[in-house]
Design a protein around this motif. Structure first.
Motif, PDB file in Angstrom:
ATOM      1  N   GLN A 261       2.677  -3.801   7.614  1.00  0.00           N
ATOM      2  CA  GLN A 261       3.635  -3.316   8.394  1.00  0.00           C
ATOM      3  C   GLN A 261       3.979  -2.217   7.641  1.00  0.00           C
ATOM      4  OE1 GLN A 261       7.008  -5.849   8.482  1.00  0.00           O
ATOM      5  NE2 GLN A 261       8.121  -4.468   9.858  1.00  0.00           N
ATOM      6  N   LEU A 262       3.756  -0.927   8.591  1.00  0.00           N
ATOM      7  CA  LEU A 262       4.688   0.203   7.802  1.00  0.00           C
ATOM      8  C   LEU A 262       6.205   0.187   7.723  1.00  0.00           C
ATOM      9  CD1 LEU A 262       4.128   3.344   7.187  1.00  0.00           C
ATOM     10  CD2 LEU A 262       4.228   3.859   9.701  1.00  0.00           C
ATOM     11  N   VAL A 263       6.462   0.255   6.510  1.00  0.00           N
ATOM     12  CA  VAL A 263       8.028   0.151   6.360  1.00  0.00           C
ATOM     13  C   VAL A 263       8.726   1.600   5.936  1.00  0.00           C
ATOM     14  CG1 VAL A 263       7.752  -2.163   5.694  1.00  0.00           C
ATOM     15  CG2 VAL A 263       7.734  -0.807   3.761  1.00  0.00           C
ATOM     16  N   SER A 264       7.945   2.400   5.660  1.00  0.00           N
ATOM     17  CA  SER A 264       8.515   3.742   5.588  1.00  0.00           C
ATOM     18  C   SER A 264       7.524   4.867   5.528  1.00  0.00           C
ATOM     19  CB  SER A 264       9.427   3.943   4.013  1.00  0.00           C
ATOM     20  OG  SER A 264       8.387   3.949   2.990  1.00  0.00           O
ATOM     21  N   GLU A 265       8.002   6.036   5.990  1.00  0.00           N
ATOM     22  CA  GLU A 265       7.200   7.292   6.359  1.00  0.00           C
ATOM     23  C   GLU A 265       8.071   8.182   6.045  1.00  0.00           C
ATOM     24  OE1 GLU A 265       3.493   8.579   9.329  1.00  0.00           O
ATOM     25  OE2 GLU A 265       5.066   7.292   9.860  1.00  0.00           O
TER      26      GLU A 265
ATOM     27  N   GLN B 272       3.250   7.057   3.351  1.00  0.00           N
ATOM     28  CA  GLN B 272       3.569   5.898   4.017  1.00  0.00           C
ATOM     29  C   GLN B 272       3.357   4.803   2.974  1.00  0.00           C
ATOM     30  OE1 GLN B 272       0.180   6.146   6.533  1.00  0.00           O
ATOM     31  NE2 GLN B 272       1.191   7.257   8.084  1.00  0.00           N
ATOM     32  N   THR B 273       4.394   3.728   3.131  1.00  0.00           N
ATOM     33  CA  THR B 273       4.408   2.576   2.709  1.00  0.00           C
ATOM     34  C   THR B 273       4.163   1.430   3.521  1.00  0.00           C
ATOM     35  OG1 THR B 273       5.877   3.585   0.981  1.00  0.00           O
ATOM     36  CG2 THR B 273       5.861   1.125   1.080  1.00  0.00           C
ATOM     37  N   PHE B 274       3.168   0.449   3.475  1.00  0.00           N
ATOM     38  CA  PHE B 274       2.996  -0.615   3.940  1.00  0.00           C
ATOM     39  C   PHE B 274       3.298  -1.855   2.962  1.00  0.00           C
ATOM     40  CE2 PHE B 274       0.450   2.711   5.560  1.00  0.00           C
ATOM     41  CZ  PHE B 274       0.283   2.443   6.977  1.00  0.00           C
ATOM     42  N   THR B 275       3.783  -3.048   3.748  1.00  0.00           N
ATOM     43  CA  THR B 275       3.892  -4.250   3.006  1.00  0.00           C
ATOM     44  C   THR B 275       3.120  -5.274   3.827  1.00  0.00           C
ATOM     45  OG1 THR B 275       5.892  -4.756   4.130  1.00  0.00           O
ATOM     46  CG2 THR B 275       6.235  -3.832   2.066  1.00  0.00           C
ATOM     47  N   LYS B 276       2.595  -6.226   3.233  1.00  0.00           N
ATOM     48  CA  LYS B 276       1.756  -7.366   3.705  1.00  0.00           C
ATOM     49  C   LYS B 276       2.514  -8.136   4.556  1.00  0.00           C
ATOM     50  CE  LYS B 276      -2.141  -8.763   2.292  1.00  0.00           C
ATOM     51  NZ  LYS B 276      -2.893  -9.078   1.081  1.00  0.00           N
TER      52      LYS B 276
ATOM     53  N   ILE C 272       1.053  -1.176  -0.131  1.00  0.00           N
ATOM     54  CA  ILE C 272      -0.135   0.033   0.115  1.00  0.00           C
ATOM     55  C   ILE C 272       0.919   1.172   0.162  1.00  0.00           C
ATOM     56  CG2 ILE C 272      -1.775   1.111   1.206  1.00  0.00           C
ATOM     57  CD1 ILE C 272      -2.537  -1.147   2.737  1.00  0.00           C
ATOM     58  N   GLU C 273       0.739   2.118  -0.952  1.00  0.00           N
ATOM     59  CA  GLU C 273       1.498   3.442  -1.064  1.00  0.00           C
ATOM     60  C   GLU C 273       0.312   4.202  -0.610  1.00  0.00           C
ATOM     61  OE1 GLU C 273       4.432   3.861  -1.329  1.00  0.00           O
ATOM     62  OE2 GLU C 273       5.327   2.166  -2.211  1.00  0.00           O
ATOM     63  N   LEU C 274       0.326   4.730   0.573  1.00  0.00           N
ATOM     64  CA  LEU C 274      -0.815   5.588   1.219  1.00  0.00           C
ATOM     65  C   LEU C 274      -0.335   7.023   1.388  1.00  0.00           C
ATOM     66  CD1 LEU C 274      -3.803   5.806   2.094  1.00  0.00           C
ATOM     67  CD2 LEU C 274      -2.672   5.508   4.648  1.00  0.00           C
ATOM     68  N   THR C 275      -0.681   8.058   0.881  1.00  0.00           N
ATOM     69  CA  THR C 275      -0.697   9.511   1.506  1.00  0.00           C
ATOM     70  C   THR C 275      -1.668   9.512   2.484  1.00  0.00           C
ATOM     71  OG1 THR C 275       0.202  10.337  -0.705  1.00  0.00           O
ATOM     72  CG2 THR C 275      -0.658  12.071   0.682  1.00  0.00           C
ATOM     73  N   ARG C 276      -1.117   9.784   3.717  1.00  0.00           N
ATOM     74  CA  ARG C 276      -1.964   9.965   4.900  1.00  0.00           C
ATOM     75  C   ARG C 276      -2.314  11.632   4.934  1.00  0.00           C
ATOM     76  NH1 ARG C 276      -5.837   7.297   6.880  1.00  0.00           N
ATOM     77  NH2 ARG C 276      -4.592   5.350   7.391  1.00  0.00           N
ATOM     78  N   VAL C 277      -3.373  12.118   4.807  1.00  0.00           N
ATOM     79  CA  VAL C 277      -3.592  13.431   5.066  1.00  0.00           C
ATOM     80  C   VAL C 277      -4.196  13.811   6.452  1.00  0.00           C
ATOM     81  CG1 VAL C 277      -4.703  15.452   3.919  1.00  0.00           C
ATOM     82  CG2 VAL C 277      -4.072  13.402   2.366  1.00  0.00           C
ATOM     83  N   PHE C 278      -3.457  14.769   7.235  1.00  0.00           N
ATOM     84  CA  PHE C 278      -3.829  15.001   8.716  1.00  0.00           C
ATOM     85  C   PHE C 278      -4.933  16.043   8.596  1.00  0.00           C
ATOM     86  CE2 PHE C 278       0.656  13.493   8.583  1.00  0.00           C
ATOM     87  CZ  PHE C 278       0.348  11.925   9.059  1.00  0.00           C
ATOM     88  N   THR C 279      -6.252  15.279   8.403  1.00  0.00           N
ATOM     89  CA  THR C 279      -7.507  16.053   8.442  1.00  0.00           C
ATOM     90  C   THR C 279      -8.430  15.088   8.732  1.00  0.00           C
ATOM     91  OG1 THR C 279      -8.759  17.887   7.677  1.00  0.00           O
ATOM     92  CG2 THR C 279      -7.817  16.304   6.006  1.00  0.00           C
ATOM     93  N   ASN C 280      -9.666  15.734   8.989  1.00  0.00           N
ATOM     94  CA  ASN C 280     -10.845  14.749   9.302  1.00  0.00           C
ATOM     95  C   ASN C 280     -12.169  15.283   8.383  1.00  0.00           C
ATOM     96  OD1 ASN C 280      -9.929  12.396  10.970  1.00  0.00           O
ATOM     97  ND2 ASN C 280      -9.287  14.105  12.416  1.00  0.00           N
ATOM     98  N   PRO C 281     -12.112  15.303   7.005  1.00  0.00           N
ATOM     99  CA  PRO C 281     -13.442  15.957   6.668  1.00  0.00           C
ATOM    100  C   PRO C 281     -14.210  14.853   6.268  1.00  0.00           C
ATOM    101  CG  PRO C 281     -11.617  14.951   4.945  1.00  0.00           C
ATOM    102  CD  PRO C 281     -10.827  14.783   6.343  1.00  0.00           C
ATOM    103  N   GLU C 282     -15.667  15.554   6.010  1.00  0.00           N
ATOM    104  CA  GLU C 282     -16.719  14.709   5.755  1.00  0.00           C
ATOM    105  C   GLU C 282     -16.449  14.092   4.477  1.00  0.00           C
ATOM    106  OE1 GLU C 282     -20.567  16.558   5.837  1.00  0.00           O
ATOM    107  OE2 GLU C 282     -20.106  17.697   7.694  1.00  0.00           O
TER     108      GLU C 282
END
Length: 162
Positions: free
Chosen positions: A136-140, A156-160, A112-122
């Motif tokens: 597992q989070l392997v890099s951030e 954030q990069t996650f691997t299974k 998973i290549e995730l951009t985690r955006v630090f907000t909580n919108p509708e």
């Protein structure tokens, strides 16, 4: 290898009314760098939300509409399984949305290549929960907000976990 790529808020919000909720130029750059030259799998609504075809990528569009018209060089399929079969098996393919396609693809994906955006919108579309016993989070890489980015975010990069 199957890689999910997404930008999701802290509450896992992805979008509202088939639109993204933020404008993060660095996230667009990262998306382009990672997906260029690859097959990208998406649901019909995600495809319709694109302003145009994304250059140098093969679009695989999942829809239940048998007569849904797709542009030349795009592939229309009826299921996630058919979408994966339509892609080269020895290359990385990217799942680019939306929420239901992400949910279906999570068990089949390697990264998973995730951009985690630090907000909580509708929102009306959400990313599935990433369970720490499965991923597992392997890099951030943190990026503070600035004149071009209204929110703090992290790549954030996650691997299974095997």
């Amino acid at each position: 290898m199957i890689t999910i790529i997404a930008a999701a808020a802290e509450n896992n919000a992805l979008g509202k009314d088939n639109q993204m909720i933020w404008h993060l130029p660095d996230d667009f750059k990262r998306f382009r760098q990672l997906t260029t030259g690859h097959y990208i799998i998406m649901g019909r609504k995600t495809f319709e939300s694109l302003p145009k075809l994304l250059p140098n990528r093969t679009h695989v569009i999942i829809t239940r509409q048998q007569d849904y018209p797709v542009p030349e060089d795009c592939i229309r399929v009826n299921s996630l399984e058919d979408a994966i079969k339509a892609c080269p098996q020895n290359e990385t393919i990217f799942i680019i949305g939306g929420g239901e396609i992400y949910r279906q693809s999570l068990p089949l994906s390697d990264t998973i290549e995730l951009t985690r955006v630090f907000t909580n919108p509708e929102a009306d579309a959400y990313f599935p929960e990433i369970h720490p016993n499965e991923w597992q989070l392997v890099s951030e890489e943190f990026h503070p907000k600035d004149e071009k980015h209204a929110f703090d975010f992290s790549f954030q990069t996650f691997t299974k976990i095997k």
